[in-house]
Design a protein around this motif. Structure first.
Motif, short mmCIF file in Angstrom:
data_model
loop_
_atom_site.label_atom_id
_atom_site.label_comp_id
_atom_site.label_asym_id
_atom_site.label_seq_id
_atom_site.Cartn_x
_atom_site.Cartn_y
_atom_site.Cartn_z
N ALA A 114 28.21 -72.57 -17.25
CA ALA A 114 26.94 -72.90 -17.90
C ALA A 114 26.59 -74.38 -17.72
O ALA A 114 25.42 -74.73 -17.49
N LYS A 115 27.57 -75.24 -17.80
CA LYS A 115 27.31 -76.67 -17.63
C LYS A 115 26.84 -76.97 -16.21
O LYS A 115 25.89 -77.74 -15.99
N LEU A 116 27.49 -76.34 -15.23
CA LEU A 116 27.12 -76.55 -13.83
C LEU A 116 25.70 -76.03 -13.56
O LEU A 116 24.89 -76.72 -12.93
N ILE A 117 25.38 -74.83 -14.02
CA ILE A 117 24.06 -74.26 -13.78
C ILE A 117 22.98 -75.04 -14.52
O ILE A 117 21.87 -75.23 -14.00
N SER A 118 23.29 -75.55 -15.69
CA SER A 118 22.33 -76.39 -16.42
C SER A 118 21.99 -77.64 -15.63
O SER A 118 20.82 -78.04 -15.54
N ARG A 119 23.00 -78.26 -15.05
CA ARG A 119 22.75 -79.43 -14.21
C ARG A 119 21.86 -79.08 -13.03
O ARG A 119 20.95 -79.83 -12.65
N GLU A 120 22.11 -77.91 -12.44
CA GLU A 120 21.35 -77.50 -11.26
C GLU A 120 19.90 -77.19 -11.63
O GLU A 120 18.98 -77.51 -10.88
N ILE A 121 19.68 -76.57 -12.77
CA ILE A 121 18.32 -76.24 -13.20
C ILE A 121 17.50 -77.51 -13.43
O ILE A 121 16.31 -77.57 -13.09
N THR A 153 36.08 -75.41 -18.09
CA THR A 153 35.81 -74.74 -19.36
C THR A 153 36.78 -75.17 -20.44
O THR A 153 36.38 -75.44 -21.59
N VAL A 154 38.06 -75.25 -20.12
CA VAL A 154 39.05 -75.71 -21.10
C VAL A 154 38.71 -77.11 -21.58
O VAL A 154 38.77 -77.41 -22.78
N ALA A 191 25.59 -66.58 -10.49
CA ALA A 191 24.98 -67.69 -11.22
C ALA A 191 24.24 -68.60 -10.25
O ALA A 191 24.82 -69.11 -9.29
N GLY A 192 22.96 -68.77 -10.50
CA GLY A 192 22.13 -69.61 -9.64
C GLY A 192 20.71 -69.08 -9.58
O GLY A 192 20.35 -68.11 -10.24
N ARG A 193 19.89 -69.72 -8.75
CA ARG A 193 18.49 -69.33 -8.61
C ARG A 193 18.38 -68.03 -7.81
O ARG A 193 19.11 -67.82 -6.84
N VAL A 194 17.45 -67.17 -8.23
CA VAL A 194 17.15 -65.95 -7.50
C VAL A 194 16.05 -66.30 -6.48
O VAL A 194 14.94 -66.63 -6.88
N PRO A 195 16.33 -66.25 -5.20
CA PRO A 195 15.41 -66.83 -4.21
C PRO A 195 14.05 -66.14 -4.10
O PRO A 195 13.07 -66.79 -3.73
N THR A 247 24.48 -69.34 -25.23
CA THR A 247 24.53 -70.46 -26.17
C THR A 247 25.04 -71.72 -25.50
O THR A 247 24.60 -72.83 -25.83
N ALA A 248 25.97 -71.57 -24.54
CA ALA A 248 26.44 -72.75 -23.80
C ALA A 248 25.30 -73.34 -22.97
O ALA A 248 25.14 -74.57 -22.90
N LEU A 249 24.50 -72.49 -22.33
CA LEU A 249 23.34 -72.98 -21.58
C LEU A 249 22.39 -73.75 -22.49
O LEU A 249 21.90 -74.83 -22.14
N ALA A 250 22.11 -73.19 -23.67
CA ALA A 250 21.23 -73.88 -24.63
C ALA A 250 21.80 -75.24 -25.00
O ALA A 250 21.08 -76.25 -25.07
N PHE A 251 23.10 -75.29 -25.22
CA PHE A 251 23.77 -76.53 -25.60
C PHE A 251 23.67 -77.58 -24.50
O PHE A 251 23.26 -78.73 -24.76
N TYR A 252 24.01 -77.20 -23.27
CA TYR A 252 24.03 -78.19 -22.19
C TYR A 252 22.61 -78.59 -21.77
O TYR A 252 22.36 -79.76 -21.45
#
Length: 441
Positions: A384-391, A81-82, A360-364, A29-34
């Motif tokens: 989730a916020k960091l991975i969303s930015r990376e995606i 996260t906090v 967490a990250g891309r599967v090569p 849900t955090a991924l969906a949000f970000y």
């Protein structure tokens, strides 16, 4: 949350701009949000077998967010996260965290942790046994401890409130939700022998055609079986990489209901030397222990496992360290009710990895697959916020040195070349190192 579309809808309108998030816990849900906050034309779809009730580890997590970790990467993600949870109404209660020591060696460990916390920019203070007991008088007898380490900015996260907020806000920004059980994936290998891709998501209600869409697995304790990673007794694996996300058993128990305490809320209290922790849940108290042989489990439909009889002794020993220990239930039992909801001892399954760091990250070797798994509530939003930015990052965009360091530490490919049996053994050993204490031999 109700489904907002169906599989026929998805297959009738294929688009390479879609992002499928598999898993609707706090990470999904955090991924969906970000992802939904970005200015992009991506169509984001979250899939979960139960949108109305959390069946994964999020549903029973004790909720403590302790920001200091021996890993600087996890400390950074917990701090991030906090900061995110504090923006969610009713999502985070800054009750503080308190660690106790009863031996000279334990005192030295806490002093070292205090120094590390201050170096990381966290508020931390060594306090006397009397002051520690005053913070949680029902839990602590000052005569049984030598010192305490207080973290005022730590606290407890209300995972259900946070999840509901993320889902509500994501839906308002156009994220779609589909309640369906994902059973696997159909993979299309590349002609050049390099990275293949997921061609379809298999579900209990039929396949979803991906047509080049991105897939993110936020599936926690079910990640390794879903990927069929090497070492799993399954069909050909989705990826050649090991995915050492090991589900383990963990006992947690409660006191009987009581009137809420008055005055300042108790901090989340930990006894690192004994692998025990306790918290005030409002109208009852909760207690958990890591002081037992690690037990690997294969979860079924939920993250509540069967009750091992050995956990009765584990809880009995754990309660001996609390002043009000006799108030806790220590005998588990098997029946059809949910022991977590009934406030009885239960076996809560969660994930460990060989280094206690998420994957967490891309599967090569699968060009449209990302992992965001083995993540506790402590670091869920920051990761989730960091991975969303990376995606969503464009190729020309520069990644900060700080983010690059974290992404390298989270890289799902970091265990490549290590035998699955070794990785599993390492992950199980880490269970007894939750509180930065070496496994007893």
């Amino acid at each position: 949350m109700q489904s907002t579309l169906s599989i026929p809808d998805l297959n009738a309108n294929p688009s390479p701009q879609r992002i499928f998030i598999v898993g609707g816990g706090i990470v999904g849900t955090a991924l969906a949000f970000y992802l939904s906050q970005a200015k992009t034309n991506r169509h984001i779809i979250l899939l979960d077998r139960s949108l109305k009730k959390s069946l994964g580890s999020t549903g029973h997590a004790p909720g403590f967010v302790g920001q200091l970790n021996e890993s600087p990467v996890l400390t950074r993600l917990a701090q991030d996260t906090v900061a995110e949870y504090l923006t969610v109404p009713g999502g985070f209660n800054t009750v503080g965290g308190l660690e106790l020591a009863s031996t000279p060696a334990g005192v030295q460990t806490l002093q070292s942790r205090c120094e590390k916390a201050c170096a990381a920019g966290l508020s931390a203070e060594m306090i006397s046994p009397q002051d520690a007991a005053a913070l949680a008088p029902d839990f602590i007898d000052h005569e049984t401890v030598m010192t305490g380490l207080h973290f005022p900015s730590d606290g407890t996260a209300n995972a259900q409130v946070i999840m509901s907020y993320f889902m509500r806000e994501a839906r308002a920004r156009g994220v779609e939700f589909l309640e369906v059980a994902v059973t696997g994936f159909t993979k299309k290998d590349a002609n050049d022998g390099l990275a293949g891709e997921i061609a379809a998501i298999r579900t209990a209600n039929g396949n979803i055609d991906l047509t080049g869409s991105t897939v993110i697995l936020a599936t926690g304790i079910w990640t390794s079986p879903l990927t069929g990673s090497p070492g799993q007794d399954k069909e050909a694996p989705l990826t050649k990489l090991p995915v050492p996300i090991i589900p383990v058993a963990h006992p947690y128990t409660f006191t009987a209901p009581r009137p809420p305490r008055t005055g300042k809320p108790y901090p989340f209290v930990r006894w690192p030397e004994h692998h025990v922790y306790a918290r005030d849940h409002g109208d009852h108290d909760g207690l958990g222990s890591y002081d037992h042989v690690p037990l690997e489990l294969r979860p079924d439909h939920s993250a509540i496992g069967s009750w091992p009889s050995s956990f009765d002794q584990v809880l009995s020993e754990a309660t001996s360290h609390l002043k009000n220990g006799s108030a806790f239930l220590a005998q588990g039992r098997q029946d059809d009710s949910n022991p977590f909801e009934a406030k009885r001892p239960f076996n809560g399954i969660f994930s460990v990895t060989p280094d206690n760091v998420p994957l967490a990250g891309r599967v090569p070797d699968v060009c449209n697959l990302w992992l965001c798994a083995a993540i506790w509530v402590t670091t869920a939003a920051g990761t989730a916020k960091l991975i969303s930015r990376e995606i969503l990052r464009e190729h020309q965009e520069v990644v900060s040195a700080s983010d690059e360091e974290v992404l390298m530490a989270l890289d799902p490919a970091r265990f490549q070349g290590v035998e699955p049996e070794i990785l599993t053994a390492q992950a199980l050993e880490r269970y007894n190192n939750i509180y930065n204490k070496e496994t007893s031999k």
